[in-house]
Every structure is written in C-alpha cells, then in structure tokens.
Design an enzyme around this catalytic site. Structure first.
Site, PDB file in Angstrom:
ATOM      1  N   LYS A  20      12.590   4.873   5.332  1.00 24.40           N
ATOM      2  CA  LYS A  20      11.505   5.469   6.210  1.00 24.40           C
ATOM      3  C   LYS A  20      12.145   6.370   7.078  1.00 24.40           C
ATOM      4  CE  LYS A  20       8.067   2.245   4.540  1.00 24.40           C
ATOM      5  NZ  LYS A  20       7.277   3.060   3.373  1.00 24.40           N
TER       6      LYS A  20
ATOM      7  N   LYS B 297       1.220  -4.685  -6.549  1.00 24.26           N
ATOM      8  CA  LYS B 297       2.264  -5.469  -5.727  1.00 24.26           C
ATOM      9  C   LYS B 297       1.762  -5.826  -4.252  1.00 24.26           C
ATOM     10  CE  LYS B 297       5.793  -2.907  -3.765  1.00 24.26           C
ATOM     11  NZ  LYS B 297       5.240  -2.022  -2.696  1.00 24.26           N
TER      12      LYS B 297
ATOM     13  N   GLU C  90      11.491   8.700   2.500  1.00 22.57           N
ATOM     14  CA  GLU C  90      10.006   8.958   2.900  1.00 22.57           C
ATOM     15  C   GLU C  90      10.181   9.550   4.255  1.00 22.57           C
ATOM     16  OE1 GLU C  90       6.942   5.918   1.483  1.00 22.57           O
ATOM     17  OE2 GLU C  90       8.623   4.565   1.729  1.00 22.57           O
TER      18      GLU C  90
ATOM     19  N   LYS D  51       4.015   7.667 -12.885  1.00 16.27           N
ATOM     20  CA  LYS D  51       4.544   9.129 -12.453  1.00 16.27           C
ATOM     21  C   LYS D  51       4.973   9.810 -13.519  1.00 16.27           C
ATOM     22  CE  LYS D  51       5.608   7.988  -7.570  1.00 16.27           C
ATOM     23  NZ  LYS D  51       4.852   8.841  -6.637  1.00 16.27           N
TER      24      LYS D  51
ATOM     25  N   HIS E  74      10.181  -0.529  -7.386  1.00 15.84           N
ATOM     26  CA  HIS E  74      10.355   0.801  -7.656  1.00 15.84           C
ATOM     27  C   HIS E  74      11.572   1.236  -8.060  1.00 15.84           C
ATOM     28  CE1 HIS E  74       6.347   0.852  -6.115  1.00 15.84           C
ATOM     29  NE2 HIS E  74       6.610   0.982  -5.109  1.00 15.84           N
TER      30      HIS E  74
HETATM   31  C1  BG6 Z   1       4.655   1.303  -1.844  1.00 19.53           C
HETATM   32  C2  BG6 Z   1       5.300   0.873  -0.613  1.00 19.53           C
HETATM   33  O1  BG6 Z   1       5.019   0.501  -3.037  1.00 19.53           O
HETATM   34  O2  BG6 Z   1       5.347   2.821  -2.184  1.00 19.53           O
HETATM   35  C3  BG6 Z   1       5.167   1.832   0.672  1.00 19.53           C
HETATM   36  O3  BG6 Z   1       4.795  -0.277  -0.249  1.00 19.53           O
HETATM   37  C4  BG6 Z   1       5.794   3.244   0.003  1.00 19.53           C
HETATM   38  O4  BG6 Z   1       5.922   1.226   1.623  1.00 19.53           O
HETATM   39  C5  BG6 Z   1       4.947   3.627  -1.087  1.00 19.53           C
HETATM   40  O5  BG6 Z   1       5.566   3.977   1.370  1.00 19.53           O
HETATM   41  C6  BG6 Z   1       5.634   4.859  -1.598  1.00 19.53           C
HETATM   42  O6  BG6 Z   1       4.882   5.457  -2.869  1.00 19.53           O
HETATM   43  P1  BG6 Z   1       5.040   6.939  -3.128  1.00 19.53           P
HETATM   44  O7  BG6 Z   1       4.304   7.165  -4.605  1.00 19.53           O
HETATM   45  O8  BG6 Z   1       4.168   7.410  -1.911  1.00 19.53           O
HETATM   46  O9  BG6 Z   1       6.252   7.278  -3.246  1.00 19.53           O
END
Ligand code: BG6
Length: 491
Positions: free
Chosen positions: A336, A144, A212, A178, A236
């Site tokens: 975030k 992506k 996050e 996952k 996601h």
């Molecule tokens: C990515 C996004 O697809 O997924 C990011 O572009 C994000 O912004 C990340 O931080 C999160 O992935 P994970 O596996 O660390 O939760």
C-alpha cells in the site's frame, strides 16, 4: 440474458454492498445482464430510515456505477430491491418473513451473499439452514477474509459445510472475476504455442505485482490485526500464481480447475526460518508524499498510541517444486501507498542463447508476456524486431497487443461472480482445500516472523518499498519490470 434469481445480501447496507455489489448489479441491469425479475434483498440489523429509492440514490451518488445513473433505470432497479431488518436470533418474525418471501420463488436460484464479518458466518448459515433456506436451489457466497489462519479457516469451512454442501459454497476471490485473469486461462489453454513455451525450459522467472497507491483509509481496525500477508498474499497473489502455474485441466469445469490449482499450492516451496529471512521482505509505510501531497505514516493514519508491527508491504521469492517449474523463481509483491496502482503478471522468458546480431550494438531484451489486470485489462507480448528502414540501431523491442476489449470487462468482477454463483458455476471460486493449503503456507511464514521477532522494514509512502525489495531481484541479476521500461512506442 441470464435467468431471474433471488439474491440476499447479508450486510446489504454495508461497505462492500454499497461500493461494489450494488453498482455492479445496477450496471448489469442496464447492460441487460441482470434479469428485471431478479429480486435483491438487502439485510441489515436495523434496516434504513429512508425509502429504498432515496437510499439507492445516495449510495450511487457516492459509488457511481460504471454506466452512470439514469432516472428510468434507477426506478426499475429500485423495484427489484428490498431492504429488510434482520437480526441473528432465531424465532423472530424477521427470519420467518424472509423465509416466507423466498419460499414463494423456490423454483429459481437463491444466492445468499455473506458480506458480513466471518465471525457471523456460522450463525447466519445455521439460521439459513434452520429456516430451510439451504435447499438444492440455494448457494452461499462467502466474502473474504476466510479466517485468520489455518485453524480459523478450518472452523469456518466445517461450520458452513454442516449447512451447505461444497457444491453450494462459493468462496469469492474477486481477482478471479477480473477479465484479464480469465483471458489468461483462455490464452494458455487454447493456444498450443503458449503451452509449448510454458515451463522452466523457456521461462526465466515470473513476477506478480499488486501495487496500491491508497493507504489503509478507514479500514485500520481490520487491517491492524491482519496485514498484507493475510489480506493480499494468502488469497489474491496465491490465486494468480496458481492460474499461471497450473497444469492444463482435463476440462474447464469447477472441479478440474480447482484440483489443478490445489496441486500448485501443495507444490509451493516450504521455507525454513532462515529461508524466510532471505526470501521474504515485510515492511510498513512511513510518512511521505503521494502526487506531491504530504501523507502520514501507517501508525499516524491509525492514530496508534504505540508502535505497530503490521506489514503493509510484502515481497516474496518462491518456487514451485514440480517438473514444470523446477528452479524458476516466482517473485510476488504487494503493498500500500506505492507510487502507482496496478496489478500485473510478467512472464519473462530466457535470454536467447546466442545472438548473431550482437555486432549491431543493440541490447536484446528477453521476451516478456505481460498480463495487466488493472487499472486496465492488457495482454501483450514483447518481442525484438528489425527497426524498420534503419541500418543502425537495427533491432527494437515492440509490444504485440492481444487485447480484446468488451462490455463485460467494464462491468467489474463482482457482477460476473454473482451471476456465476446464480448459475451454479464454481470455476472462478475457491475450493475449501485451496483456502486451507494457502493458509498452511502463509502461516508458516507468519509464525516464523512472530517467533523470531523478524524486524519490520520501513518505506516512505510514495516509494516502491524498502531497498530489500529491489535487492530481492538485483542479487539474482534481475529487475522488477516497472524498473526496466515504460510504455513502448511501437511507431
Ligand atoms: C481486498 C483487500 O481484498 O483487495 C484490500 O482487502 C485491497 O486491502 C483490495 O485494497 C484490492 O482490490 P482491487 O480489486 O482494488 O485491486
């Protein structure tokens, strides 16, 4: 042990390759999941100035594989890796060399992993096709973002589709790799008790959170034109929602699973403008504190001159308009610079209709099924039981732990997905129709924001988003799970 294959990572010296792909492949080699005869070719426009071993040592110094790094395995891994300079023009020696290299092993799977911006997907696929690197043994893996909106996603799908068939095309959503996500499918479709309970009859609502703690850290240029809706919700969050809500597929093969997910996307409630204002919150982080340290705002992080209208937080209440899920709210949120990093699905069941225990004075919590995808894999059922040995406070909530901890869970999603692509297994990849339907739904919301000028809310870094996010639940008489309870003491 898997069979050997050839893997070409386009953008092989870039960020994704260094941070995720190479550490995962190395850990896979050490765990005996990646065959020693596998060839990994990293392409970059200018190649690298050091030896492969020096380069890998530097990469793993900063991005340590799950198993750590050890001299003997690093030597073995180095032998598998080749770094080549490769442009995007036809007729150069570089493409002819690459094609020569790969044709010598045309009896094994050939995986082209496009860890490059989508703007060069088309050109790369055309060159792969021109040099005959799109044969039956070849698959293309697309990372992506798959476009910016429906129109651009359709263009990418059409261009890639003119060089590779759909069955050769593997669109990654790393959340599907996952372990806990796959366990969700196993639990849902291998246990009658879950299936019987899995509907509006017994479920009150569902929460899906990807929180996050990091800000946009160095990705500002990409993020400013993207925002959380495109970066996290379109892919996601909607993929997780599909897996929770889909009907049991007839078979667990790629086509059957993806057809069921697509039906969920098609059944998502299509909001009108007024409904968007009521059910979707968008916000951006301001300065605040993370773990006691002062941090700047999104606009300061990006060193922007003017104001930014990009959201770093989205919360949505939506519905799936079908028989199974009628009137069950799905609450989605992602942001975030929140106080914690975790991803979690909470299935909250309805309250019991009548409690003969009411007189015992203890509040009876509704049952919850919790699927935690990170930081740890965790599957648990929360239930009320008798408080052992006590006459008062007679009921208590306990967590029934369904965790299965295994080696592969620690290897991370990318290894699993690369090996699946090599085997031609599309179950954990996204079909082009899913991508396009998800964009349709997301575009409707983004277009409304743009046309109506819906103001962006602000939230302090290190908090759970603006008040409206909390209110999205509270006005329905509900609460976000993290606001209701911490870890339970089962003792
Ligand atoms: C990515 C996004 O697809 O997924 C990011 O572009 C994000 O912004 C990340 O931080 C999160 O992935 P994970 O596996 O660390 O939760």
């Amino acid at each position: 042990m898997e069979h050997a294959f050839d893997l070409v990572i386009f953008g092989g010296t870039g960020d994704l390759s260094r941070r995720k792909l190479l550490p995962a492949l190395y850990a896979g080699l050490v765990a005996g999941r990646v065959h020693v005869d596998t060839r990994i070719i990293l392409t970059s426009r200018s190649g690298v100035k050091t030896t492969v071993e020096e380069w890998l040592t530097d990469v793993f110094g900063k991005n340590v594989p799950a198993c750590g790094v050890e001299a003997e395995s690093l030597k073995q891994f180095t032998k598998m890796v080749d770094i080549v300079a490769l442009g995007l023009t036809e007729g150069g020696d570089d493409w002819a060399d690459l094609s020569q290299k790969l044709k010598s092993t045309s009896d094994r799977p050939l995986v082209h992993f496009l860890a490059v911006p989508p703007a060069v997907f088309t050109r790369t696929c055309q060159l792969l096709s021109d040099y005959g690197l799109n044969g039956d043994n070849a698959r293309v893996v697309l990372e992506k973002p798959l476009g910016h909106d429906l129109e651009s996603a359709q263009a990418i799908n059409a261009d890639v589709g003119s060089c590779f068939e759909e069955k050769q095309t593997f669109r990654i959503d790393h959340y599907l790799g996952k372990e806990a996500v796959q366990n969700l499918l196993a639990l849902r479709f291998s246990n009658i008790m879950f299936e019987e309970l899995w509907s509006a009859r017994t479920i009150d609502h569902i929460q899906i959170t990807i929180a996050e703690d990091l800000g946009v850290e160095g990705r500002g240029a990409f993020y400013e034109g993207t925002g959380a809706m495109r970066d996290m919700v379109q892919n996601h969050l909607l993929q997780l929602l599909c897996l929770v809500a889909m009907e049991p597929p007839a078979r667990l093969d790629g086509d059957s699973i993806r057809e069921e997910k697509l039906k969920v996307l098609k059944s998502l409630k299509n909001f009108t403008g007024a409904e968007i204002d009521q059910n979707v919150v968008r916000a951006q982080y301001e300065a605040g504190a993370m773990a006691g340290e002062a941090v700047g705002s999104y606009e300061e992080d990006l060193e922007l001159e003017g104001d930014s209208e990009t959201e770093t937080f989205v919360a949505i209440k939506t519905f799936i308009e079908n028989w199974r899920w009628a009137n069950v709210p799905f609450y989605l949120r992602t942001g975030k610079r929140l106080p914690d990093r975790f991803a979690e699905i909470v299935i909250q069941f309805k309250p019991i209709p009548h409690s003969p225990h009411a007189g015992w004075g203890k509040h009876i919590n509704p049952n919850r099924f919790i699927i935690r995808l990170q930081p740890e894999d965790h599957l648990a059922l929360r239930m009320m039981v008798k408080n052992h040995g006590s006459a008062t406070e007679a009921l208590k909530e306990v967590e029934m732990n369904l965790d299965v901890v295994g080696e592969s869970g620690r290897l991370g999603p990318y290894l699993r997905l690369i090996l699946d692509a090599a085997r031609g297994d599309q179950r954990l990849f996204v079909h082009r129709d899913e991508v396009e339907h998800a964009w349709r739904w997301v575009d409707n919301i983004i277009e409304h924001w743009q046309q109506s000028g819906t103001p962006l809310k602000r939230y302090q870094s290190g908090t759970w988003g603006p008040y409206e996010v909390h209110d999205l639940m509270v006005r329905d008489g509900r609460q976000w799970f993290h606001e209701t309870s911490g870890r339970l003491n089962n003792g």
